[in-house]
Design an enzyme around this catalytic site. Structure first.
Site, PDB file in Angstrom:
ATOM      1  N   ASP A 105      57.347  35.665  57.085  1.00 35.47           N
ATOM      2  CA  ASP A 105      56.347  36.628  56.603  1.00 35.47           C
ATOM      3  C   ASP A 105      55.046  35.876  56.339  1.00 35.47           C
ATOM      4  O   ASP A 105      55.040  34.660  56.186  1.00 35.47           O
ATOM      5  CB  ASP A 105      56.835  37.305  55.305  1.00 35.47           C
ATOM      6  CG  ASP A 105      56.170  38.645  55.043  1.00 35.47           C
ATOM      7  OD1 ASP A 105      56.824  39.694  55.249  1.00 35.47           O
ATOM      8  OD2 ASP A 105      54.984  38.652  54.626  1.00 35.47           O
ATOM      9  N   ASP A 131      51.701  33.687  60.116  1.00 41.56           N
ATOM     10  CA  ASP A 131      50.838  34.830  60.430  1.00 41.56           C
ATOM     11  C   ASP A 131      51.079  35.204  61.887  1.00 41.56           C
ATOM     12  O   ASP A 131      50.681  34.478  62.804  1.00 41.56           O
ATOM     13  CB  ASP A 131      49.371  34.443  60.205  1.00 41.56           C
ATOM     14  CG  ASP A 131      48.418  35.573  60.581  1.00 41.56           C
ATOM     15  OD1 ASP A 131      48.873  36.612  61.105  1.00 41.56           O
ATOM     16  OD2 ASP A 131      47.204  35.411  60.357  1.00 41.56           O
ATOM     17  N   SER A 137      59.291  52.988  66.538  1.00 43.91           N
ATOM     18  CA  SER A 137      58.933  54.063  65.611  1.00 43.91           C
ATOM     19  C   SER A 137      59.251  55.365  66.340  1.00 43.91           C
ATOM     20  O   SER A 137      59.334  55.382  67.583  1.00 43.91           O
ATOM     21  CB  SER A 137      57.428  53.994  65.324  1.00 43.91           C
ATOM     22  OG  SER A 137      56.972  55.188  64.709  1.00 43.91           O
ATOM     23  N   TYR A 170      48.684  53.422  67.921  1.00 40.11           N
ATOM     24  CA  TYR A 170      49.974  52.957  67.370  1.00 40.11           C
ATOM     25  C   TYR A 170      51.118  53.466  68.239  1.00 40.11           C
ATOM     26  O   TYR A 170      52.039  52.729  68.589  1.00 40.11           O
ATOM     27  CB  TYR A 170      50.095  53.472  65.942  1.00 40.11           C
ATOM     28  CG  TYR A 170      51.379  53.120  65.203  1.00 40.11           C
ATOM     29  CD1 TYR A 170      51.583  51.841  64.712  1.00 40.11           C
ATOM     30  CD2 TYR A 170      52.372  54.077  64.990  1.00 40.11           C
ATOM     31  CE1 TYR A 170      52.746  51.509  64.012  1.00 40.11           C
ATOM     32  CE2 TYR A 170      53.541  53.772  64.298  1.00 40.11           C
ATOM     33  CZ  TYR A 170      53.713  52.487  63.809  1.00 40.11           C
ATOM     34  OH  TYR A 170      54.865  52.165  63.123  1.00 40.11           O
ATOM     35  N   LYS A 205      53.941  51.324  70.327  1.00 39.51           N
ATOM     36  CA  LYS A 205      55.379  51.451  70.067  1.00 39.51           C
ATOM     37  C   LYS A 205      56.133  51.949  71.315  1.00 39.51           C
ATOM     38  O   LYS A 205      57.273  51.561  71.541  1.00 39.51           O
ATOM     39  CB  LYS A 205      55.620  52.360  68.859  1.00 39.51           C
ATOM     40  CG  LYS A 205      55.123  51.758  67.523  1.00 39.51           C
ATOM     41  CD  LYS A 205      55.884  50.489  67.142  1.00 39.51           C
ATOM     42  CE  LYS A 205      55.560  50.028  65.723  1.00 39.51           C
ATOM     43  NZ  LYS A 205      56.313  48.809  65.328  1.00 39.51           N
ATOM     44  N   THR A 207      58.322  52.749  52.144  1.00 41.78           N
ATOM     45  CA  THR A 207      57.976  51.331  51.975  1.00 41.78           C
ATOM     46  C   THR A 207      56.484  51.260  51.654  1.00 41.78           C
ATOM     47  O   THR A 207      55.774  52.269  51.784  1.00 41.78           O
ATOM     48  CB  THR A 207      58.211  50.549  53.281  1.00 41.78           C
ATOM     49  OG1 THR A 207      57.236  50.974  54.232  1.00 41.78           O
ATOM     50  CG2 THR A 207      59.605  50.747  53.845  1.00 41.78           C
TER      51      THR A 207
HETATM   52  N1  NAD Z   1      57.128  52.399  56.905  1.00 44.30           N
HETATM   53  C1  NAD Z   1      57.151  53.318  57.852  1.00 44.30           C
HETATM   54  O1  NAD Z   1      56.982  54.512  57.594  1.00 44.30           O
HETATM   55  C2  NAD Z   1      57.450  52.903  59.285  1.00 44.30           C
HETATM   56  C3  NAD Z   1      57.888  53.885  60.194  1.00 44.30           C
HETATM   57  C4  NAD Z   1      58.186  53.502  61.499  1.00 44.30           C
HETATM   58  C5  NAD Z   1      58.056  52.179  61.873  1.00 44.30           C
HETATM   59  N2  NAD Z   1      57.618  51.252  60.981  1.00 44.30           N
HETATM   60  C6  NAD Z   1      57.529  49.863  61.426  1.00 44.30           C
HETATM   61  O2  NAD Z   1      58.260  49.020  60.541  1.00 44.30           O
HETATM   62  C7  NAD Z   1      57.646  47.721  60.482  1.00 44.30           C
HETATM   63  C8  NAD Z   1      57.247  47.292  59.080  1.00 44.30           C
HETATM   64  O3  NAD Z   1      57.308  48.328  58.244  1.00 44.30           O
HETATM   65  P1  NAD Z   1      57.753  48.259  56.699  1.00 44.30           P
HETATM   66  O4  NAD Z   1      57.569  49.655  56.259  1.00 44.30           O
HETATM   67  O5  NAD Z   1      59.048  47.576  56.518  1.00 44.30           O
HETATM   68  O6  NAD Z   1      56.532  47.390  56.126  1.00 44.30           O
HETATM   69  P2  NAD Z   1      56.127  46.864  54.702  1.00 44.30           P
HETATM   70  O7  NAD Z   1      54.722  47.290  54.493  1.00 44.30           O
HETATM   71  O8  NAD Z   1      57.136  47.166  53.652  1.00 44.30           O
HETATM   72  O9  NAD Z   1      56.178  45.285  54.961  1.00 44.30           O
HETATM   73  C9  NAD Z   1      55.444  44.668  55.956  1.00 44.30           C
HETATM   74  C10 NAD Z   1      55.611  43.171  55.810  1.00 44.30           C
HETATM   75  O10 NAD Z   1      54.925  42.563  56.911  1.00 44.30           O
HETATM   76  C11 NAD Z   1      54.228  41.439  56.435  1.00 44.30           C
HETATM   77  N3  NAD Z   1      53.100  41.154  57.326  1.00 44.30           N
HETATM   78  C12 NAD Z   1      51.944  41.862  57.431  1.00 44.30           C
HETATM   79  N4  NAD Z   1      51.138  41.261  58.317  1.00 44.30           N
HETATM   80  C13 NAD Z   1      51.799  40.179  58.793  1.00 44.30           C
HETATM   81  C14 NAD Z   1      51.470  39.159  59.720  1.00 44.30           C
HETATM   82  N5  NAD Z   1      50.279  39.118  60.321  1.00 44.30           N
HETATM   83  N6  NAD Z   1      52.371  38.182  59.974  1.00 44.30           N
HETATM   84  C15 NAD Z   1      53.584  38.183  59.345  1.00 44.30           C
HETATM   85  N7  NAD Z   1      53.941  39.120  58.444  1.00 44.30           N
HETATM   86  C16 NAD Z   1      53.062  40.110  58.173  1.00 44.30           C
HETATM   87  C17 NAD Z   1      53.764  41.845  55.050  1.00 44.30           C
HETATM   88  O11 NAD Z   1      53.431  40.705  54.257  1.00 44.30           O
HETATM   89  C18 NAD Z   1      54.972  42.606  54.518  1.00 44.30           C
HETATM   90  O12 NAD Z   1      55.884  41.753  53.852  1.00 44.30           O
HETATM   91  C19 NAD Z   1      56.466  47.801  61.427  1.00 44.30           C
HETATM   92  O13 NAD Z   1      56.855  47.347  62.696  1.00 44.30           O
HETATM   93  C20 NAD Z   1      56.142  49.272  61.429  1.00 44.30           C
HETATM   94  O14 NAD Z   1      55.396  49.652  62.571  1.00 44.30           O
HETATM   95  C21 NAD Z   1      57.313  51.586  59.706  1.00 44.30           C
END
Ligand code: NAD
Length: 250
Positions: free
Chosen positions: A36, A59, A138, A151, A155, A186
């Protein structure tokens, strides 16, 4: 235990679904490198879960880092069996007046980071006689999203990459799947809904669009990830699994 002795790497591991995944994978017997950008949150995760979790700060919008973290993780674990490339970000819904810097950054995190990781990890999986790769798509990668077309395009590309790679890596006994959540509870969801003009009304409309009448929990998605990565799914590859309360069943 469903992941006994497995060596796993999870990205975006310090929050949300990634963090829930790390917790359940460790409970099921895996050693996990948690990747992360947020070092403080990674340390908190490692302290909460214990020594089976090794934090790795990276990153994943940095091209070279998307490659090097795989090699670093393999060294930390002594190999890699499982990769959940989960990192991604929401993208502003505008098409007119597109912000090109955000566009490039989102393609990097939502697509390129997974493409590069797959290219680096396959050698390690071959050496161990097989493995399992999971991406995060997604529902916006299964049906069009009026709210967020860029987005959605990214995806959809992840789904296409998954299906292609599943065929390419099958002779290596490496399975490739993608988990496709609808909105999940989240921090990312908070940002997405909070950015609307009337968050409360928007949340109601979104909830009403889900037949099961609620958003996914981080654990709903982590449990699907556990199944797809585990040997229980040993004949499943190239699948885009909706975890969406019936959203795409309409
Ligand atoms: N939450 C939703 O509603 C949802 C729905 C469908 C898909 N997604 C997908 O799920 C994934 C993450 O979602 P989540 O809800 O678990 O997120 P989240 O916001 O809970 O966590 C995201 C994490 O990614 C880390 N991060 C951000 N930028 C980064 C980078 N440049 N390098 C490394 N780490 C990085 C952040 O520090 C954080 O810990 C994504 O691929 C997102 O497209 C989310």
């Amino acid at each position: 235990m469903r992941l006994a002795n497995k060596l796993a790497v999870v990205t975006a591991a310090a929050s949300g679904m990634g963090r829930a995944g790390v917790e359940v994978f460790v409970r099921e017997g895996a050693q996990v490198v948690a990747v992360d950008i947020n070092e403080a949150a990674l340390i908190d995760l490692a302290q909460a879960v214990g020594p089976a979790v090794r934090p790795l700060v990276a990153d994943l919008t940095d091209l070279e880092r998307c490659r090097s973290y795989i090699h670093q993780a393999a060294e930390m674990l002594g190999g890699i069996d499982l990769l959940w490339s989960h990192a991604g970000m929401p993208v502003d819904g505008r098409i007119e007046g597109l912000d090109m810097a955000e566009y490039d950054r989102s393609i990097m995190l939502n697509l390129t980071s997974s493409v590069l990781a797959a290219g680096e990890v396959i050698g390690y999986m071959r050496r161990r006689g097989g493995g399992s790769i999971l991406f995060t798509g997604s529902t916006a990668g299964l049906v069009g999203s009026m709210a967020s077309p860029v987005y959605s395009a990214e995806k959809f590309a992840v789904v296409g990459f998954t299906k292609s790679l599943a065929q390419r890596f099958a002779p290596d006994n490496v399975r490739v799947n993608v988990v496709c959540p609808s909105i999940a509870n989240t921090p990312m969801k908070q940002g997405f809904i909070g950015a609307s003009t009337d968050p409360e009304a928007f949340e109601k409309v979104l909830t009403a669009s889900i037949p099961l009448g609620r958003f996914a929990s981080a654990e709903d998605v982590a449990n699907a990830a556990l199944f797809l990565l585990s040997d229980e799914a040993s004949f499943i590859t190239g699948v885009a699994l909706p975890v969406d309360g019936g959203f795409t069943a309409r």
